[in-house]
Design an enzyme around this catalytic site. Structure first.
Site, PDB file in Angstrom:
ATOM      1  N   GLY A  89     -21.672  34.172  81.735  1.00  0.00           N
ATOM      2  CA  GLY A  89     -22.614  34.089  82.853  1.00  0.00           C
ATOM      3  C   GLY A  89     -23.685  33.039  82.637  1.00  0.00           C
ATOM      4  N   ASP A 122     -29.837  34.102  85.915  1.00  0.00           N
ATOM      5  CA  ASP A 122     -30.131  32.707  86.282  1.00  0.00           C
ATOM      6  C   ASP A 122     -29.295  31.698  85.494  1.00  0.00           C
ATOM      7  OD1 ASP A 122     -31.201  32.944  83.788  1.00  0.00           O
ATOM      8  OD2 ASP A 122     -33.247  32.363  84.335  1.00  0.00           O
ATOM      9  N   GLY A 123     -28.457  32.198  84.583  1.00  0.00           N
ATOM     10  CA  GLY A 123     -27.585  31.299  83.825  1.00  0.00           C
ATOM     11  C   GLY A 123     -28.296  30.540  82.720  1.00  0.00           C
ATOM     12  N   ARG A 173     -23.154  26.354  70.511  1.00  0.00           N
ATOM     13  CA  ARG A 173     -22.550  27.326  69.605  1.00  0.00           C
ATOM     14  C   ARG A 173     -21.157  26.843  69.210  1.00  0.00           C
ATOM     15  NH1 ARG A 173     -22.853  33.514  71.351  1.00  0.00           N
ATOM     16  NH2 ARG A 173     -21.450  32.963  73.033  1.00  0.00           N
ATOM     17  N   ARG A 180     -12.613  37.584  72.646  1.00  0.00           N
ATOM     18  CA  ARG A 180     -13.292  38.825  72.279  1.00  0.00           C
ATOM     19  C   ARG A 180     -12.373  40.022  72.539  1.00  0.00           C
ATOM     20  NH1 ARG A 180     -18.856  37.139  74.133  1.00  0.00           N
ATOM     21  NH2 ARG A 180     -18.602  34.926  74.476  1.00  0.00           N
ATOM     22  N   ASP A 249     -17.619  43.225  74.237  1.00  0.00           N
ATOM     23  CA  ASP A 249     -17.625  41.788  74.578  1.00  0.00           C
ATOM     24  C   ASP A 249     -18.290  40.969  73.476  1.00  0.00           C
ATOM     25  OD1 ASP A 249     -19.698  43.459  75.835  1.00  0.00           O
ATOM     26  OD2 ASP A 249     -20.689  41.552  76.240  1.00  0.00           O
ATOM     27  N   ASP A 259     -23.059  36.657  68.912  1.00  0.00           N
ATOM     28  CA  ASP A 259     -24.104  37.133  69.806  1.00  0.00           C
ATOM     29  C   ASP A 259     -25.328  37.687  69.066  1.00  0.00           C
ATOM     30  OD1 ASP A 259     -25.465  37.811  72.142  1.00  0.00           O
ATOM     31  OD2 ASP A 259     -23.537  37.926  73.162  1.00  0.00           O
TER      32      ASP A 259
HETATM   33  P1  AMP Z   1     -25.129  39.283  76.140  1.00  0.00           P
HETATM   34  O1  AMP Z   1     -26.156  40.371  76.221  1.00  0.00           O
HETATM   35  O2  AMP Z   1     -25.709  37.932  75.775  1.00  0.00           O
HETATM   36  O3  AMP Z   1     -23.947  39.656  75.350  1.00  0.00           O
HETATM   37  O4  AMP Z   1     -24.632  39.080  77.637  1.00  0.00           O
HETATM   38  C1  AMP Z   1     -23.912  40.038  78.343  1.00  0.00           C
HETATM   39  C2  AMP Z   1     -23.436  39.458  79.638  1.00  0.00           C
HETATM   40  O5  AMP Z   1     -24.548  39.081  80.453  1.00  0.00           O
HETATM   41  C3  AMP Z   1     -22.605  38.205  79.488  1.00  0.00           C
HETATM   42  O6  AMP Z   1     -21.630  38.216  80.506  1.00  0.00           O
HETATM   43  C4  AMP Z   1     -23.582  37.098  79.714  1.00  0.00           C
HETATM   44  O7  AMP Z   1     -22.979  35.913  80.155  1.00  0.00           O
HETATM   45  C5  AMP Z   1     -24.471  37.702  80.800  1.00  0.00           C
HETATM   46  N1  AMP Z   1     -25.830  37.139  80.793  1.00  0.00           N
HETATM   47  C6  AMP Z   1     -26.816  37.313  79.887  1.00  0.00           C
HETATM   48  N2  AMP Z   1     -27.915  36.619  80.226  1.00  0.00           N
HETATM   49  C7  AMP Z   1     -27.644  35.995  81.402  1.00  0.00           C
HETATM   50  C8  AMP Z   1     -28.373  35.136  82.282  1.00  0.00           C
HETATM   51  N3  AMP Z   1     -29.631  34.775  82.039  1.00  0.00           N
HETATM   52  N4  AMP Z   1     -27.750  34.696  83.395  1.00  0.00           N
HETATM   53  C9  AMP Z   1     -26.491  35.055  83.673  1.00  0.00           C
HETATM   54  N5  AMP Z   1     -25.748  35.860  82.899  1.00  0.00           N
HETATM   55  C10 AMP Z   1     -26.306  36.329  81.784  1.00  0.00           C
HETATM   56 MG    MG Z   2     -22.472  38.535  74.586  1.00  0.00          MG
END
Ligand code: AMP
Ligand code: MG
Length: 482
Positions: A89, A122-123, A173, A180, A249, A259
């Site tokens: 995301g 917000d990506g 990274r 995963r 994940d 992560d």
């Molecule tokens: P994480 O907690 O980093 O493992 O993220 C879990 C999920 O949330 C993954 O699909 C990430 O891509 C998504 N994600 C985390 N932060 C953001 C963000 N700021 N914008 C969009 N997707 C996010």
């Molecule tokens: Mg993750």
């Protein structure tokens, strides 16, 4: 200009199911904060002839290298036990770089903008968390623990909104791959056996070619992953690493730690230690990490059921038996790891009591996990009254007696201990200090901590400050979704 990129993008050649074709969203004013020259050299990349402006463009994704072909990967995951469809995301994989020795690495930009999988996010990513991932992942590598690596961090020149307004950043990274447990879950949920077989073949080709010709590839893959993940979690337990968000994940098929969100190292020994603010029930506490590893592996096994045996019942029975081998494997590996930490060669029936009694003492006396082993290796440099405690002294006599059974010289057992007990770990308050300074454009503290953490098993001069736990009594907290 020759940097040495050699892209061969096999994952992007898989069908649309597996990914979205998407480029990183360009950023306003990219500014390189840190570049990992040692890692660049390991990857046969040479950035020495490129100026900072160009490097900033490259590591923000504003200037994509020739041969790259960027995608966001689809995956799912059990987050705190709940199944969700996810995907990259806020990251894009720009391709797989191949080194001169034919090793293949994913090059991914994290914080690169919205994708089809962004949901309400917000990506983007903030500078602090991206630098934090850089420090801890590089430290894990120096601790000899399998991990994704960090090649660069670039500020985007854009603000992002969290609880406050923060500086945006992108982390490059590097990973053996980003496949995963959640990738298998995503594909398995679609219930198309041909897609599952494609992912299985791809994974085996990339990570486990030794089982390419086996009779039951899915079962062999499950066994191999059980081994890898078991080794990984034993390593985490060895150094007191708490991942903090062991969702499926966030578990790789390569066996690398991935992560670095709410992770942190334990200081005072307490098996129930949790740092993540959202982990209210302690699901991912220090002592639960092996249990959760097994739980995640069981989710992986479920995905593989259709490929393990045509007869579903038979397949489930085989998968269950295989998963149930985890405890025994873990126990054995954990015992050996603890023996190494204590310099014990061979086996002794009483080892388990010796080990558990030390841990119980550490828990009761709130001893620092890392520094207790440092004290055993070398009691002299920092006198600490804690270790004059009677219970500790009598435990130590038992330990010394056991060492005599080693039939080895002190030189040999000390070497074993030194290879397994870091004398410095990323202390939470020291990381916070370094991040705080970086936010104010002072990179010296980050450079210093990175340098010290490069050699965690070596004696270094004047690092006392980096070895002591924080003197603050306030509980350290980490945050997800950063
Ligand atoms: P994480 O907690 O980093 O493992 O993220 C879990 C999920 O949330 C993954 O699909 C990430 O891509 C998504 N994600 C985390 N932060 C953001 C963000 N700021 N914008 C969009 N997707 C996010
Ligand atoms: Mg993750």
């Amino acid at each position: 200009m020759t940097i040495g990129w050699h892209f061969n993008n096999t994952y992007s050649k898989l069908s649309e199911t597996f990914k979205e074709n998407i480029k990183p969203i360009p950023v306003t004013n990219p500014d390189l904060v840190i570049l990992n020259k040692a890692l660049a050299s390991e990857l046969d990349l040479d950035f020495s002839k490129i100026d900072k402006e160009e490097l900033s463009k490259i590591f923000s994704g504003n200037l994509l290298p020739d041969g790259s072909n960027s995608i966001a990967q689809a995956y799912a995951g059990h987050q705190f036990g709940h199944f969700t469809m996810l995907g990259d995301g806020r990251a894009v994989l720009i391709g797989e770089h191949t080194t001169k020795s034919n090793a293949k690495y994913d090059i991914q930009f994290k914080g690169s903008g919205k994708t089809a999988f962004s949901r309400s996010g917000d990506g983007r990513a903030a500078l602090g968390p991206m630098l934090r991932e850089y420090i801890i992942s590089e430290s894990m590598n120096a601790l000899n623990i399998p991990t994704t690596r960090s090649l660069a961090v670039v500020k985007t020149g854009e603000k992002i909104q969290r609880e406050t307004s923060l500086q945006g950043a992108i982390l490059t990274r590097v990973a053996s791959s980003h496949i995963r447990v959640g990738t298998f879950q995503y594909i398995a949920a679609r219930q198309k056996e041909n897609e599952l077989k494609t992912l299985l073949d791809y994974t085996i080709d990339r990570h486990y070619p030794e089982i390419k010709n086996s009779n039951n590839q899915a079962l062999d893959l499950l066994n191999l992953l059980i081994d890898r993940q078991c080794n990984l979690v034993v390593n985490w337990m060895r150094v007191g690493f708490i991942h903090g968000v062991m969702n499926t994940d966030n578990m790789t098929i390569s066996g690398e730690t991935i992560d670095y969100g709410p992770c942190a190292f334990m200081d005072t020994y307490d098996p129930k230690t949790v740092f993540s603010s959202i982990d209210q029930t302690g699901r991912y506490a220090y002592c639960n990490q092996p249990v959760i590893t097994k739980w995640n592996l069981a989710r992986f096994a479920e995905c593989l059921v259709p490929l393990i045996n045509k007869d579903k019942e038979k397949a489930i029975k085989i998968a269950t038996e295989t998963i149930n081998s985890f405890e025994k494997k873990y126990e054995e590996k954990w015992m050996n790891m603890m023996r190494d930490k204590l310099g014990l060669f061979g086996l002794d029936d009483k080892d388990k009591f010796l080990i558990l009694d030390l841990l119980t003492w550490m828990h009761e006396k709130k001893a620092d996990y890392t520094n207790t082993f440092c004290h055993l290796m070398n009691p002299e440099p920092r006198k600490n009254r804690l270790y004059e405690d009677n219970d500790f002294m009598s435990w130590k006599k038992r330990w010394e007696k056991r060492l005599l059974n080693n039939n080895n010289s002190p030189k040999k057992y000390l070497k074993l201990m030194k290879n397994n007990n870091p004398i410095v770990i990323p202390r939470n308050h020291k990381i916070e200090e370094a991040l705080e300074a970086a936010n104010q454009n002072n990179l010296e503290p980050i450079k210093k901590i990175l340098k010290i953490l490069e050699k965690p098993y070596d004696e270094q001069i004047e690092i006392n400050d980096y070895q002591l736990p924080s003197s603050s009594t306030e509980k350290y907290q980490t945050f997800c979704g950063t």
